[in-house]
Structures are given as C-alpha cells and as structure tokens.
Design a protein around this motif. Sequence first.
Motif, PDB file in Angstrom:
ATOM      1  N   ILE A  22       0.858  -1.185   0.000  1.00 15.73           N
ATOM      2  CA  ILE A  22       0.000   0.000   0.000  1.00 15.73           C
ATOM      3  C   ILE A  22       0.895   1.236   0.000  1.00 15.73           C
ATOM      4  O   ILE A  22       1.845   1.330   0.774  1.00 15.73           O
ATOM      5  CB  ILE A  22      -0.919   0.012   1.236  1.00 15.73           C
ATOM      6  N   HIS A  23       0.576   2.172  -0.881  1.00 15.24           N
ATOM      7  CA  HIS A  23       1.310   3.432  -0.982  1.00 15.24           C
ATOM      8  C   HIS A  23       0.392   4.572  -0.559  1.00 15.24           C
ATOM      9  O   HIS A  23      -0.745   4.648  -1.012  1.00 15.24           O
ATOM     10  CB  HIS A  23       1.775   3.654  -2.427  1.00 15.24           C
ATOM     11  N   HIS A  24       0.875   5.415   0.335  1.00 12.89           N
ATOM     12  CA  HIS A  24       0.133   6.618   0.713  1.00 12.89           C
ATOM     13  C   HIS A  24       0.443   7.703  -0.316  1.00 12.89           C
ATOM     14  O   HIS A  24       1.608   8.056  -0.502  1.00 12.89           O
ATOM     15  CB  HIS A  24       0.528   7.095   2.106  1.00 12.89           C
ATOM     16  N   ILE A  25      -0.568   8.226  -0.973  1.00 13.20           N
ATOM     17  CA  ILE A  25      -0.394   9.268  -1.982  1.00 13.20           C
ATOM     18  C   ILE A  25       0.198  10.508  -1.332  1.00 13.20           C
ATOM     19  O   ILE A  25       1.172  11.077  -1.810  1.00 13.20           O
ATOM     20  CB  ILE A  25      -1.727   9.553  -2.691  1.00 13.20           C
ATOM     21  N   ILE A  26      -0.394  10.934  -0.226  1.00 14.96           N
ATOM     22  CA  ILE A  26       0.195  11.984   0.616  1.00 14.96           C
ATOM     23  C   ILE A  26       0.754  11.255   1.836  1.00 14.96           C
ATOM     24  O   ILE A  26      -0.006  10.665   2.610  1.00 14.96           O
ATOM     25  CB  ILE A  26      -0.850  13.038   1.051  1.00 14.96           C
ATOM     26  N   PRO A  27       2.077  11.231   1.991  1.00 10.28           N
ATOM     27  CA  PRO A  27       2.670  10.485   3.103  1.00 10.28           C
ATOM     28  C   PRO A  27       2.101  10.914   4.457  1.00 10.28           C
ATOM     29  O   PRO A  27       1.779  12.086   4.660  1.00 10.28           O
ATOM     30  CB  PRO A  27       4.157  10.832   3.017  1.00 10.28           C
ATOM     31  N   VAL A  28       1.992   9.950   5.351  1.00  8.33           N
ATOM     32  CA  VAL A  28       1.471  10.213   6.695  1.00  8.33           C
ATOM     33  C   VAL A  28       2.322  11.280   7.382  1.00  8.33           C
ATOM     34  O   VAL A  28       1.786  12.168   8.045  1.00  8.33           O
ATOM     35  CB  VAL A  28       1.406   8.913   7.518  1.00  8.33           C
ATOM     36  N   VAL A  29       3.632  11.252   7.183  1.00 10.41           N
ATOM     37  CA  VAL A  29       4.505  12.253   7.812  1.00 10.41           C
ATOM     38  C   VAL A  29       4.276  13.653   7.263  1.00 10.41           C
ATOM     39  O   VAL A  29       4.692  14.632   7.867  1.00 10.41           O
ATOM     40  CB  VAL A  29       6.004  11.882   7.695  1.00 10.41           C
ATOM     41  N   SER A  30       3.603  13.743   6.122  1.00  9.48           N
ATOM     42  CA  SER A  30       3.288  15.048   5.521  1.00  9.48           C
ATOM     43  C   SER A  30       1.831  15.437   5.727  1.00  9.48           C
ATOM     44  O   SER A  30       1.314  16.305   5.041  1.00  9.48           O
ATOM     45  CB  SER A  30       3.609  15.024   4.030  1.00  9.48           C
ATOM     46  N   GLY A  31       1.160  14.736   6.634  1.00  3.05           N
ATOM     47  CA  GLY A  31      -0.228  15.066   6.940  1.00  3.05           C
ATOM     48  C   GLY A  31      -1.250  14.175   6.271  1.00  3.05           C
ATOM     49  O   GLY A  31      -2.447  14.376   6.435  1.00  3.05           O
ATOM     50  N   GLY A  32      -0.800  13.192   5.502  1.00  3.83           N
ATOM     51  CA  GLY A  32      -1.728  12.252   4.879  1.00  3.83           C
ATOM     52  C   GLY A  32      -2.368  11.346   5.918  1.00  3.83           C
ATOM     53  O   GLY A  32      -1.844  11.186   7.020  1.00  3.83           O
ATOM     54  N   THR A  33      -3.499  10.777   5.561  1.00  2.50           N
ATOM     55  CA  THR A  33      -4.217   9.904   6.490  1.00  2.50           C
ATOM     56  C   THR A  33      -4.353   8.511   5.897  1.00  2.50           C
ATOM     57  O   THR A  33      -4.002   8.266   4.745  1.00  2.50           O
ATOM     58  CB  THR A  33      -5.612  10.468   6.794  1.00  2.50           C
ATOM     59  N   ASN A  34      -4.877   7.599   6.692  1.00  3.15           N
ATOM     60  CA  ASN A  34      -5.076   6.220   6.265  1.00  3.15           C
ATOM     61  C   ASN A  34      -6.464   5.991   5.671  1.00  3.15           C
ATOM     62  O   ASN A  34      -7.034   4.921   5.833  1.00  3.15           O
ATOM     63  CB  ASN A  34      -4.844   5.260   7.441  1.00  3.15           C
ATOM     64  N   VAL A  35      -7.008   6.980   4.986  1.00  3.86           N
ATOM     65  CA  VAL A  35      -8.294   6.800   4.318  1.00  3.86           C
ATOM     66  C   VAL A  35      -8.046   6.232   2.929  1.00  3.86           C
ATOM     67  O   VAL A  35      -6.989   6.449   2.332  1.00  3.86           O
ATOM     68  CB  VAL A  35      -9.091   8.128   4.237  1.00  3.86           C
ATOM     69  N   LEU A  36      -9.023   5.494   2.404  1.00  4.48           N
ATOM     70  CA  LEU A  36      -8.843   4.819   1.123  1.00  4.48           C
ATOM     71  C   LEU A  36      -8.469   5.752  -0.023  1.00  4.48           C
ATOM     72  O   LEU A  36      -7.665   5.399  -0.879  1.00  4.48           O
ATOM     73  CB  LEU A  36     -10.093   4.017   0.755  1.00  4.48           C
ATOM     74  N   LYS A  37      -9.016   6.974  -0.042  1.00 10.01           N
ATOM     75  CA  LYS A  37      -8.718   7.869  -1.161  1.00 10.01           C
ATOM     76  C   LYS A  37      -7.272   8.358  -1.132  1.00 10.01           C
ATOM     77  O   LYS A  37      -6.799   8.924  -2.110  1.00 10.01           O
ATOM     78  CB  LYS A  37      -9.689   9.039  -1.209  1.00 10.01           C
ATOM     79  N   ASN A  38      -6.540   8.120  -0.036  1.00  7.27           N
ATOM     80  CA  ASN A  38      -5.133   8.488   0.060  1.00  7.27           C
ATOM     81  C   ASN A  38      -4.208   7.284  -0.107  1.00  7.27           C
ATOM     82  O   ASN A  38      -3.004   7.393   0.078  1.00  7.27           O
ATOM     83  CB  ASN A  38      -4.841   9.181   1.395  1.00  7.27           C
ATOM     84  N   MET A  39      -4.757   6.128  -0.472  1.00  6.64           N
ATOM     85  CA  MET A  39      -3.944   4.930  -0.607  1.00  6.64           C
ATOM     86  C   MET A  39      -4.156   4.296  -1.972  1.00  6.64           C
ATOM     87  O   MET A  39      -5.226   4.413  -2.560  1.00  6.64           O
ATOM     88  CB  MET A  39      -4.293   3.918   0.484  1.00  6.64           C
ATOM     89  N   THR A  40      -3.101   3.655  -2.452  1.00  3.84           N
ATOM     90  CA  THR A  40      -3.195   2.901  -3.700  1.00  3.84           C
ATOM     91  C   THR A  40      -2.297   1.681  -3.585  1.00  3.84           C
ATOM     92  O   THR A  40      -1.341   1.671  -2.804  1.00  3.84           O
ATOM     93  CB  THR A  40      -2.798   3.781  -4.908  1.00  3.84           C
TER      94      THR A  40
END
Length: 66
Positions: A22-40
């Motif tokens: 799983i890749h976070h489109i916006i990294p968690v360390v940059s404020g991204g979350t673990n919601v489906l629209k932020n993962m691929t």
Amino acid sequence: MCPICKESLNSQYRDVLYKLEIHHIIPVVSGGTNVLKNMTLLHKTCHRDRAALENSNVKMDEPYEG
C-alpha cells in the motif's frame, strides 16, 4: 493496474505472483491519512523504486563514512 509500471496487479513472473504494498499518496509524515482515497496498491518493487526516487533529494547533514 499498478499506477507506476501500468502492469496488472495480478501479474506474475513465472509461477510467483508479484507482492503488493500500500502506498500513501500523501505520506502520513506530511499530513496524509489512512483513508482509502489516500492509498493505492503498487507492486512491491515499484513502491521501492518510487520511494527511492522521492527520497533521492533528501540531503544529509554529514556524509556517510561507513
């Protein structure tokens, strides 16, 4: 389909299926979350290659003298 290499996520090499990560489109360390629209999903090797490219501009304070 893997968004990096455009191959099927179900593709395989000989009898081995490619591993997925799983890749976070916006990294968690940059404020991204673990919601489906932020993962691929990516092939494991594509994910590693992408991470290496994203981190290639990171500057270290001191050179490595291993």
